[in-house]
Structures are given as structure tokens and as C-alpha cells.
Design a protein around this motif. Structure first.
Motif, mmCIF file in Angstrom:
data_model
loop_
_atom_site.group_PDB
_atom_site.id
_atom_site.type_symbol
_atom_site.label_atom_id
_atom_site.label_comp_id
_atom_site.label_asym_id
_atom_site.label_seq_id
_atom_site.Cartn_x
_atom_site.Cartn_y
_atom_site.Cartn_z
ATOM 1 N N CYS A 46 0.812 -1.227 0.000
ATOM 2 C CA CYS A 46 0.000 0.000 0.000
ATOM 3 C C CYS A 46 0.844 1.275 0.000
ATOM 4 O O CYS A 46 0.344 2.351 -0.277
ATOM 5 C CB CYS A 46 -0.899 0.001 1.229
ATOM 6 S SG CYS A 46 0.063 0.088 2.756
ATOM 7 N N GLY A 47 2.134 1.168 0.353
ATOM 8 C CA GLY A 47 3.018 2.331 0.314
ATOM 9 C C GLY A 47 2.950 3.239 1.530
ATOM 10 O O GLY A 47 3.621 4.267 1.582
ATOM 11 N N CYS A 105 4.247 2.935 4.303
ATOM 12 C CA CYS A 105 5.535 2.975 5.010
ATOM 13 C C CYS A 105 6.559 3.814 4.232
ATOM 14 O O CYS A 105 7.730 3.873 4.597
ATOM 15 C CB CYS A 105 6.078 1.562 5.176
ATOM 16 S SG CYS A 105 6.184 0.699 3.599
ATOM 17 N N CYS A 143 5.979 -4.156 0.006
ATOM 18 C CA CYS A 143 6.377 -4.724 1.305
ATOM 19 C C CYS A 143 7.804 -5.274 1.229
ATOM 20 O O CYS A 143 8.544 -5.222 2.205
ATOM 21 C CB CYS A 143 5.417 -5.836 1.705
ATOM 22 S SG CYS A 143 3.744 -5.245 1.986
ATOM 23 N N PHE A 187 10.255 -2.525 1.729
ATOM 24 C CA PHE A 187 10.271 -2.167 3.146
ATOM 25 C C PHE A 187 11.075 -3.204 3.947
ATOM 26 O O PHE A 187 11.878 -2.858 4.818
ATOM 27 C CB PHE A 187 8.826 -2.081 3.654
ATOM 28 C CG PHE A 187 8.716 -1.750 5.117
ATOM 29 C CD1 PHE A 187 9.065 -0.486 5.594
ATOM 30 C CD2 PHE A 187 8.268 -2.692 6.039
ATOM 31 C CE1 PHE A 187 8.969 -0.182 6.943
ATOM 32 C CE2 PHE A 187 8.172 -2.394 7.390
ATOM 33 C CZ PHE A 187 8.522 -1.140 7.841
ATOM 34 N N CYS A 199 5.209 0.430 9.473
ATOM 35 C CA CYS A 199 4.082 -0.237 8.790
ATOM 36 C C CYS A 199 2.937 -0.357 9.796
ATOM 37 O O CYS A 199 3.075 -1.029 10.818
ATOM 38 C CB CYS A 199 4.486 -1.624 8.302
ATOM 39 S SG CYS A 199 3.049 -2.587 7.760
HETATM 40 FE FE1 SF4 Z 1 1.936 -1.230 3.245
HETATM 41 FE FE2 SF4 Z 1 3.068 -2.261 5.414
HETATM 42 FE FE3 SF4 Z 1 3.565 -3.311 3.017
HETATM 43 FE FE4 SF4 Z 1 4.548 -0.901 3.679
HETATM 44 S S1 SF4 Z 1 5.048 -2.835 4.595
HETATM 45 S S2 SF4 Z 1 3.626 -1.475 1.758
HETATM 46 S S3 SF4 Z 1 2.867 -0.099 4.931
HETATM 47 S S4 SF4 Z 1 1.609 -3.253 4.062
#
Ligand code: SF4
Length: 441
Positions: free
Chosen positions: A16-17, A19, A24, A27, A41
Motif C-alpha cells: 500500500c506504500g 511505510c 512490502c 520495506f 508499517c
Molecule cells: Fe503497506 Fe506495510 Fe507493506 Fe509498507 S510494509 S507497503 S505499509 S503493508
């Protein structure tokens, strides 16, 4: 530390971005490199959080001794070799005072605690801790010496294998988080109970590493997690060997049983300074010493400073215009770079000349003169910029700028851009006093 793929398995995979990373996996890669926090997150489940936090805990636990501004932090290291990444928490040195010491001896040691302080490349190198050893077996004497040593205001190590004496001492002297030294096979349960009750870190001691890991496990089960390991090495060779085994197991194999800072008790050892040096080079957290004279303290502190300096970031001083020997407007203007060793050498040589001068320190990101020039971090333009920013022209109205001898090729352009008369100084800073005294500048 878990790998990016291991971390990824526990992430929500929403991509979803939120973070600030598009996926993911991206991240997870940043998390594996410890560049972001898991809390960035918002969708990680509690179960995943618990698993990831356990696997992302530092391989060597961060242990704090003492409280307030002089507290010391140990451990929390992630590397085996300093060239891979900076070592973070330097070895700490403590002078040990016996509770049987006479008035004169105790006073001399406490004076020593304050006197052992040196300035080097802009940093203060000093003793970090005081320890009191229970030699008398007498609670009142032990408490009295601790109360006296506590006035030094440094974090303390309380050396006794009598848990009740330690409980009494911490309570009566009102100490915050002293290190209790040391639990052994004979007293581990009682020592752990006292450490837990007083919320103090605890040292565990055994010359057998398997037995040591067992002691650590028993302390953790009893509720004490802030541990320090005493590997009790009889010889210098054993120290290097045992410290290395512990660090390798903690860092490379993530073996939690030995993932704690290391303490060395070098008291009564005729090779105490050698062992202190080896301990500094090989992952030591605390070294206990009977005493330390200045002739040994300075090289020991310098060794520590060198090992715990980030090899990728040179020690720097703040760029700017520095007055030396109370200069007026007719004092000459010299320049150098903000690499600490260069700055302090040049500063000392100008000071030695006893001639008033202005020293312009140009920001070269901590590189020395020739390195900065070769890397394009020092140019006639950057020197002129520094002159303007610091109003050096107004402070030194002589209209002369002395430049390092190794930069003679810069002189023409610098003269043209700055409008100042450029005097090429000596190639070695030691020639500065002669130049300043000659009046050529
Ligand atoms: Fe979304 Fe969490 Fe994945 Fe980041 S780590 S893209 S916030 S679900």
C-alpha cells in the motif's frame, strides 16, 4: 538479524506504500538493513510483531550501568570487524577500591579518578567508572566505602559474592543501576533474585563458556535480562580466544546465550595493562583495574578512541574562523581544513609561535589538505566562500592569506578570486612558527 526474505514473510503484503516504500519487499529490505522501524508499517499483526522484534533484537544486548548523564552503555554491537561498520559502545575502564583500603589509599584512588582525563583531537578521554570490592566481609565497611566512592559521580561496579551485602549496599547508598559483580554457579539464584529486586544489571562469571551460557540462561529465567559476561581468562591468550568466540557466536550465529557485553577483571594481574589493551581491541565492555597511572592511561585511552572511531567518518572540527593568541586586525590569516588531526597540529604550531593569528578552517568533510584537494573538496572557490562566510577579511585586514605549502598550485587562482596577497606557507605545519616570526606573513 533476520534477512529481508524472512522479514517479508511476516509482513501484510498489501503493497500500500504507507511505510513510504512502494512494496512490502522494499520495506523488508530496508528493515533488514536497520534503516527503518517496524512500526513504520501500521498493518503488522501483533503476532508478527512479536516474532520480528525477537529476531531483530541486537545480537549483543544493550546494557546500561548507572543513571543520568554519566551512565555507560555497553553492547548493542552488530559487527565482528571494525572495517565492516563502526563499533558503537567503547570499552569502559574502572578503578577498583577495596573496602579495606585505608584513608590515604582510598583518597588517592578517588583523586586519580578525576585526574585521569586528557584532551585529544577535541575529545575528552577519561576514566568511566569506579568499583568497590568487598574484601572485608563486613557489611558496614562495604557500604561506607561505596557511599564514599559514589561521590565521584560515576557509574559503579559493586564487587561482592554476598547477595545480602549487595542488597544492603545499593539501598543504603541510594545507587541507581550499579553493576552487581559477580554471580557464579555457587550463588546464581540468590544473586539473580537481588538483581531483579533492585533492577540492576548483573555480571555472571565462569571460565567455561558452556557453563557461562547456562548461568546467563538461569539469570534470564529468574527475570534478569541485563547481563554482563566475565569469561575469567587466566592468560592474555585465553582472553583473546574467549572474547572472540563469544563475539562470533553472538554476531554470526545469533546465539543469545552469549549475546551480552564482556567484563574483564584484571585486578591482581601483573599484565593488567596488556590485558586491558587486548580487551579494548577484542570486544571488551568493562575492564576492572587495581589502578592506572597516567603513562598507561593515555595510550590505553588513545587506543580505545582509535578503535571506536567510525572508520568511514574522519574526526572533524567545526569549520569557521578561530583566533589564536588574541589576534587583532593586523594579525595574519592562515587556512587549513577541518580534519581534526590537521587542525590541532596547525593550531598547536601557531600557538607555539606566540604570534597572534587568525586560523580559517575550511569544511572539507574531515579530509586532510592534500586528500581534500585531490578529491575536489578543497578549491580556491571553497576557500573564498569560507572567507566570505566568516567575514575573515574584516577580522584580518592585513590583506594577506597564508596557504598550506602543499597547495602552492592553488595560489594564483586564489589570489585572483580573493583579492588577497597569497603567501605560500611551509609544506609541514612545523615550519609555521618560523614563517610567522619572520614577518613575511
Ligand atoms: Fe503497506 Fe506495510 Fe507493506 Fe509498507 S510494509 S507497503 S505499509 S503493508
Amino acid at each position: 538479524m533476520a534477512t529481508a526474505i524472512e522479514i517479508f514473510k511476516h509482513l501484510p503484503k498489501k503493497n500500500c506504500g504507507k511505510c513510504n516504500f512502494p512494496t512490502c519487499l522494499a520495506f523488508a529490505m530496508q528493515l533488514a538493513n536497520q534503516k527503518v522501524k517496524l512500526s513504520d508499517c501500521p498493518f503488522v499483526s501483533e503476532e508478527a510483531k512479536a516474532k520480528l522484534e525477537a529476531s531483530s533484537a541486537p545480537p549483543i544486548r544493550l546494557v546500561t550501568v548507572g543513571d543520568g548523564p554519566r551512565k555507560v552503555e555497553l553492547g548493542d554491537e552488530t559487527e565482528l570487524y571494525r572495517h565492516e561498520k563502526k563499533f558503537f559502545h567503547p570499552t569502559r575502564y574502572a578503578i577498583v577500591i577495596s573496602d579495606e583500603a585505608g584513608e590515604e589509599e582510598a583518597e588517592a584512588k578517588l583523586r586519580r579518578v578525576h585526574e585521569l582525563s586528557f584532551e585529544r583531537v577535541g575529545q575528552t578521554l577519561a576514566l568511566d567508572m569506579v568499583a568497590v570490592r568487598d574484601d572485608s566481609g563486613d557489611d558496614a565497611r562495604f557500604v561506607a566505602m561505596i557511599s564514599r566512592a559514589a561521590k565521584a559521580g560515576l557509574p559503579m561496579v559493586l564487587m561482592s559474592e554476598r547477595p545480602e551485602a549487595l542488597r544492603k549496599a545499593v539501598k543504603e547508598a541510594g545507587l541507581k543501576r550499579p553493576l552487581l559483580y559477580a554471580a557464579t554457579e555457587a550463588n546464581i539464584d540468590a544473586m539473580a533474585a537481588v538483581a531483579k529486586e533492585l533492577k540492576c544489571p548483573l555480571a555472571v562469571r565462569s571460565g567455561d563458556l558452556n557453563a557461562l551460557a547456562d548461568l546467563a540462561e538461569r539469570a534470564v529465567k529468574a527475570g534478569v535480562e541485563d547481563l554482563v559476561l566475565d569469561l575469567a581468562p587466566p592468560r592474555a591468550k585465553d582472553l583473546v580466544e574467549r572474547n572472540t568466540i563469544v563475539r562470533k557466536n553472538a554476531v554470526k550465529k545469533t546465539f543469545r546465550g552469549l549475546g551480552y557485553p564482556i567484563i574483564l577483571n584484571a585486578c591482581g594481574d601483573e599484565r593488567a595493562v596488556l590485558k586491558a589493551m587486548l580487551s579494548t581491541m577484542k570486544y571488551g565492555g568493562i575492564v576492572l583495574l587495581d589502578d592506572l597511572d597516567p603513562a598507561h592511561a593515555l595510550p590505553l585511552f588513545v587506543l580505545r578512541q582509535n578503535i571506536y572511531t567510525d572508520p568511514q567518518v574522519p574526526i572533524q572540527v567545526k569549520a569557521g574562523l578561530y583566533p589564536v593568541n588574541d589576534p587583532g586586525p593586523d594579525a595574519p590569516l592562515l587556512f587549513t581544513t577541518n580534519f581534526s588531526l590537521t587542525y590541532f597540529t596547525v593550531m598547536a604550531d601557531i600557538d607555539k609561535a606566540k604570534v597572534p593569528a587568525w586560523l580559517l578552517v575550511v569544511d572539507t568533510e574531515g579530509l586532510s589538505v592534500l586528500t581534500a584537494f585531490s578529491a575536489g573538496k578543497l578549491s580556491a572557490e571553497s576557500v573564498v566562500e569560507a572567507i566570505e562566510e566568516t567575514s575573515a577579511r574584516e577580522k584580518s585586514s592585513k590583506g594577506v592569506l597564508v596557504i598550506p605549502g602543499m597547495l602552492s598550485r592553488m595560489s594564483g587562482k586564489l589570489q585572483e578570486l580573493s583579492g588577497l596577497k597569497v603567501v605560500v606557507g611551509p609544506r609541514e605545519s612545523s615550519g609555521i612558527p618560523k614563517l610567522l616570526k619572520s614577518g613575511q606573513a
